[in-house]
Write a protein that holds these residues in place. Structure first.
Motif, PDB file in Angstrom:
ATOM      1  N   ALA A   1      -8.984   1.724  -3.774  1.00 55.40           N
ATOM      2  CA  ALA A   1      -9.517   2.137  -5.077  1.00 55.40           C
ATOM      3  C   ALA A   1      -8.925   3.481  -5.500  1.00 55.40           C
ATOM      4  CB  ALA A   1     -11.042   2.237  -5.017  1.00 55.40           C
ATOM      5  N   ILE A   2      -8.783   4.372  -4.529  1.00 56.22           N
ATOM      6  CA  ILE A   2      -8.210   5.685  -4.823  1.00 56.22           C
ATOM      7  C   ILE A   2      -6.723   5.556  -5.183  1.00 56.22           C
ATOM      8  CG2 ILE A   2      -7.639   7.946  -3.822  1.00 56.22           C
ATOM      9  CD1 ILE A   2     -10.562   7.724  -4.357  1.00 56.22           C
ATOM     10  N   VAL A   3      -6.018   4.670  -4.458  1.00 56.91           N
ATOM     11  CA  VAL A   3      -4.598   4.444  -4.770  1.00 56.91           C
ATOM     12  C   VAL A   3      -4.455   3.969  -6.212  1.00 56.91           C
ATOM     13  CG1 VAL A   3      -2.558   3.064  -4.224  1.00 56.91           C
ATOM     14  CG2 VAL A   3      -3.959   4.014  -2.379  1.00 56.91           C
TER      15      VAL A   3
ATOM     16  N   ALA B   1      -4.190  16.270  -1.970  1.00 60.22           N
ATOM     17  CA  ALA B   1      -2.854  16.268  -1.350  1.00 60.22           C
ATOM     18  C   ALA B   1      -1.970  15.199  -1.988  1.00 60.22           C
ATOM     19  CB  ALA B   1      -2.978  16.038   0.155  1.00 60.22           C
ATOM     20  N   ALA B   2      -2.561  14.011  -2.194  1.00 57.60           N
ATOM     21  CA  ALA B   2      -1.780  12.924  -2.787  1.00 57.60           C
ATOM     22  C   ALA B   2      -1.318  13.295  -4.194  1.00 57.60           C
ATOM     23  CB  ALA B   2      -2.621  11.643  -2.823  1.00 57.60           C
TER      24      ALA B   2
ATOM     25  N   ALA C   1      -3.516   7.439 -12.983  1.00 58.33           N
ATOM     26  CA  ALA C   1      -3.360   8.834 -13.408  1.00 58.33           C
ATOM     27  C   ALA C   1      -1.891   9.183 -13.585  1.00 58.33           C
ATOM     28  CB  ALA C   1      -4.008   9.762 -12.388  1.00 58.33           C
ATOM     29  N   THR C   2      -1.044   8.652 -12.668  1.00 59.78           N
ATOM     30  CA  THR C   2       0.397   8.925 -12.791  1.00 59.78           C
ATOM     31  C   THR C   2       0.936   8.346 -14.097  1.00 59.78           C
ATOM     32  OG1 THR C   2       0.576   8.829 -10.389  1.00 59.78           O
ATOM     33  CG2 THR C   2       2.633   8.665 -11.638  1.00 59.78           C
TER      34      THR C   2
ATOM     35  N   ASP D   1       0.836  -1.204   0.000  1.00 57.61           N
ATOM     36  CA  ASP D   1       0.000   0.000   0.000  1.00 57.61           C
ATOM     37  C   ASP D   1       0.873   1.258   0.000  1.00 57.61           C
ATOM     38  OD1 ASP D   1      -1.760   1.994   0.328  1.00 57.61           O
ATOM     39  OD2 ASP D   1      -2.681   1.222   2.173  1.00 57.61           O
ATOM     40  N   LEU D   2       0.867   1.940  -1.157  1.00 59.43           N
ATOM     41  CA  LEU D   2       1.721   3.109  -1.329  1.00 59.43           C
ATOM     42  C   LEU D   2       1.299   4.284  -0.451  1.00 59.43           C
ATOM     43  CD1 LEU D   2       2.123   3.018  -5.190  1.00 59.43           C
ATOM     44  CD2 LEU D   2       3.926   2.605  -3.531  1.00 59.43           C
ATOM     45  N   SER D   3       0.028   4.249  -0.006  1.00 57.69           N
ATOM     46  CA  SER D   3      -0.452   5.400   0.771  1.00 57.69           C
ATOM     47  C   SER D   3      -0.346   5.165   2.269  1.00 57.69           C
ATOM     48  CB  SER D   3      -1.902   5.708   0.409  1.00 57.69           C
ATOM     49  OG  SER D   3      -2.755   4.744   0.991  1.00 57.69           O
ATOM     50  N   PHE D   4       0.280   4.043   2.642  1.00 60.45           N
ATOM     51  CA  PHE D   4       0.444   3.693   4.058  1.00 60.45           C
ATOM     52  C   PHE D   4      -0.893   3.700   4.805  1.00 60.45           C
ATOM     53  CE2 PHE D   4       4.302   5.870   2.612  1.00 60.45           C
ATOM     54  CZ  PHE D   4       5.207   4.833   2.724  1.00 60.45           C
ATOM     55  N   GLY D   5      -1.972   3.240   4.120  1.00 61.79           N
ATOM     56  CA  GLY D   5      -3.272   3.120   4.764  1.00 61.79           C
ATOM     57  C   GLY D   5      -4.072   4.404   4.875  1.00 61.79           C
ATOM     58  N   LEU D   6      -3.543   5.518   4.332  1.00 64.58           N
ATOM     59  CA  LEU D   6      -4.265   6.783   4.440  1.00 64.58           C
ATOM     60  C   LEU D   6      -5.386   6.899   3.423  1.00 64.58           C
ATOM     61  CD1 LEU D   6      -1.250   9.203   4.986  1.00 64.58           C
ATOM     62  CD2 LEU D   6      -2.969   8.522   6.684  1.00 64.58           C
TER      63      LEU D   6
END
Lengths: 228, 374
Positions: A12-14, A198-199, A20-21, A3-8
């Motif tokens: 689905a959003i990740v 923010a991400a 998008a990247t 998990d690249l977002s560290f659970g934040l």
């Protein structure tokens, strides 16, 4: 998957951010390459075609300069919409990531041309004179003197162009181009998800830093002027 | 049976210049300026500026000819006419019989390979090593890679930089950069080398090394050198012949020795005065009066040249005329390999003594000039 977002963020959003990247990188890479292919010869011509220069053609230089200025003074979002018929002609559609590459390339080429022109004009005229004295033809002077000597500056110019394209690519959401900017607007702004915004900003910052660091590194490797 | 036929055909084709004696053959001009003028359009107006007017000058094959002039005198334009970097407005510039001013761009590019050039600021490519800089003119000429290596290495050796072959210009000293410049200029085996203020950016010691290198390539490769400079010391050190340029015209030209011994033009004298021993000490110059007067001494400049340069002239004059000769300044030098001296003396200022001293000096085949009275 890690998990690249560290659970934040929800998974689905990740996934959306990763997609998008990839879209952003694809658009920037393709339009960057195409823009360079068009901008490099344009820049060389602009830098060598004034009166008394290698390929002296003052009128063509002047006209081309006007065209380049016109393209550069058009705000990118206007350019995207204004050239939709041309985009449709080239890409077959005016919507989507591939279609977005057309206005990005059209915007990048004159920008890159001016940057290359500036980089080439920085080359000491004494080197051109020395090459002429050796019996070099104008094309040889471009290939063996101007471009190689300007290469560190050209690398920095292309780095700057890539960073600018990252910014431009945020606007192609307007024509369904996708990418990070589009994601930020649709989720972060319109759906009130500040954590997505923010991400997106963090990913863009990392991309810009990465591109700039790489460009600086390559330019420094190429530059032989300040070795001790 | 064939040989005599060919010989006679040759004689028919070139009847006018009689077969040259060896001494004359050595002096065949390789670069010729014939009534050359160069006019530039002044920037931003219709006015025209004559950079060069009525230049007629021969550079003998195998010689080092130095053109000296102040900045703006037209010497940069003059040297650039030889390889066509500038085109003459009128007149002809020929190199080894080829009329440079008449060549089109393509023919000119080919001709430039037989004319090397070195520059004040070296003009080396920063992103090429010493080796690759020397290789550049060969790459431009389309010489195959393997042959380039075989040509470049002896050149680096000739200029004493074999150990620096993989160094970039930024890693070399000024003198080393100019050595690379010289090796590069020699790469295409030119007959002529143009030197555009090649030592002006260098310190005196490095200047001497570079000038010695120019002398070496001049004699070892029988290379004709045309150099421009604003320093008489450069002329003195290497030039066989000197041309003084002022206001776009050549005001004096001749063998360096002769010009140093007997400068004719004020510009030449002013350049010479920059050399030590050629001008009066400032303290004396301030007191110098043009007319004689009671109690004043006459100041004379005696120039020693040629075989008489080492004669004990002063003691002879002093003894013969029973005159006290006071040495104010003396300098003995070597110009183009021959001794050359300038002595500034003072003697009693009455007309009889002065003319007796001048007469005595001239009888010894030297020249004496009254500079003034103190």
């Amino acid at each position: 998957m890690f998990d690249l977002s560290f659970g934040l963020l929800p998974p689905a959003i990740v996934d959306l951010i990763i997609d998008a990247t990839q879209q952003t990188l694809y658009m920037v890479a393709v339009s960057g390459v195409l823009g360079t292919l068009a901008g490099l010869p344009l820049g060389v011509f602009l830098a060598t075609s004034r009166k008394g220069e290698l390929f002296a053609a003052p009128l063509a230089n002047h006209v081309l300069g006007l065209v380049v200025n016109a393209a550069r003074s058009t705000p990118f979002i206007i350019l995207v919409v204004a050239i939709i018929p041309f985009t449709r002609l080239v890409a077959g559609t005016s919507i989507g990531t591939n279609a977005a590459i057309v206005p990005l390339t059209v915007a990048a080429a004159p920008f890159i041309a001016r940057l290359i022109e500036a980089a080439i004009r920085e080359v000491d005229q004494g080197l051109v004179e020395a090459a002429r004295a050796m019996g070099a033809s104008p094309l040889q002077i471009v290939a063996k003197v101007l471009l190689p000597e300007a290469l560190p500056a050209i690398t920095l110019a292309l780095t700057l162009a890539a960073v600018s394209l990252l910014g431009y690519s945020a606007m192609v959401g307007a024509v369904g181009g996708g990418g990070l900017g589009d994601l930020g607007i649709r989720f972060g702004y319109q759906r009130f998800m500040p954590e997505v915004m923010a991400a997106v900003v963090i990913v863009l910052i990392l991309l810009v830093q990465g591109v700039q660091t790489l460009g600086d590194l390559i330019a420094r490797r190429l530059d032989k002027r300040s070795r001790s | 049976m064939n040989a005599p036929l060919i010989l006679s055909a040759d004689q028919v084709q070139t009847p006018s210049p009689a077969p040259l004696a060896p001494a004359q053959a050595a002096a065949r001009p390789i670069i010729r300026f014939e009534k050359v003028a160069k006019i530039f359009a002044a920037r931003g107006s219709n006015a025209q500026v004559a950079a060069l007017s009525d230049i007629t000058l021969d550079v003998p094959e195998g010689a080092i000819l130095g053109v000296i002039g102040r900045s703006g005198a037209g010497k940069s334009t003059l040297i650039r006419l030889v390889n066509g970097l500038e085109r003459a407005t009128s007149g002809r510039v020929t190199v080894d019989g080829v009329d440079i001013s008449a060549l089109d761009e393509k023919a000119l590019r080919a001709e430039r390979r037989s004319i090397g050039m070195i520059f004040q600021h070296f003009n080396l490519l920063a992103r090429r090593t010493a080796f690759d800089n020397v290789a550049l003119p060969l790459e431009i000429a389309g010489v195959p890679r393997r042959e380039i290596k075989a040509r470049v290495e002896p050149l680096l050796e000739l200029v004493g930089l074999s150990d620096k072959r993989d160094r970039y210009p930024a890693e070399l000293s000024g003198g080393q950069k100019q050595r690379v410049g010289i090796a590069r200029a020699l790469a295409t085996r030119p007959r002529v080398l143009l030197s555009d203020e090649a030592t002006s950016a260098l310190d005196p010691e490095t200047t001497n090394q570079i000038l010695a290198l120019l002398r070496k390539v001049n004699s070892e490769l029988n290379l004709t050198v045309l150099l421009i400079t604003h320093e008489m010391a450069v002329i003195k050190a290497v030039a066989d012949r000197v041309a003084v340029i002022d206001g776009g015209r050549i005001v004096e030209e001749g063998a360096t020795y002769d010009v140093f011994a007997a400068p004719q033009h004020a510009t030449t004298r002013s350049f010479l005065s920059a050399l030590t021993g050629q001008s009066l000490p400032p303290e004396l110059a301030d007191r110098l009066k043009p007319e004689p007067a009671e109690g004043r001494d006459a100041v004379l400049r005696i120039v020693f040249t040629g075989t008489h340069a080492s004669d004990p002239v002063l003691s002879r004059v002093s003894r013969l005329l029973s005159v006290d000769v006071n040495i104010i300044q003396a300098q003995v030098d070597e110009i183009a390999g021959a001794p050359f001296g300038v002595i500034i003396v003072s003697v009693p200022g009455d007309a009889a003594t002065v003319s007796a001293v001048v007469g005595a000096v001239e009888r010894l085949h030297l020249s004496a000039e009254v500079l003034g009275y103190v």
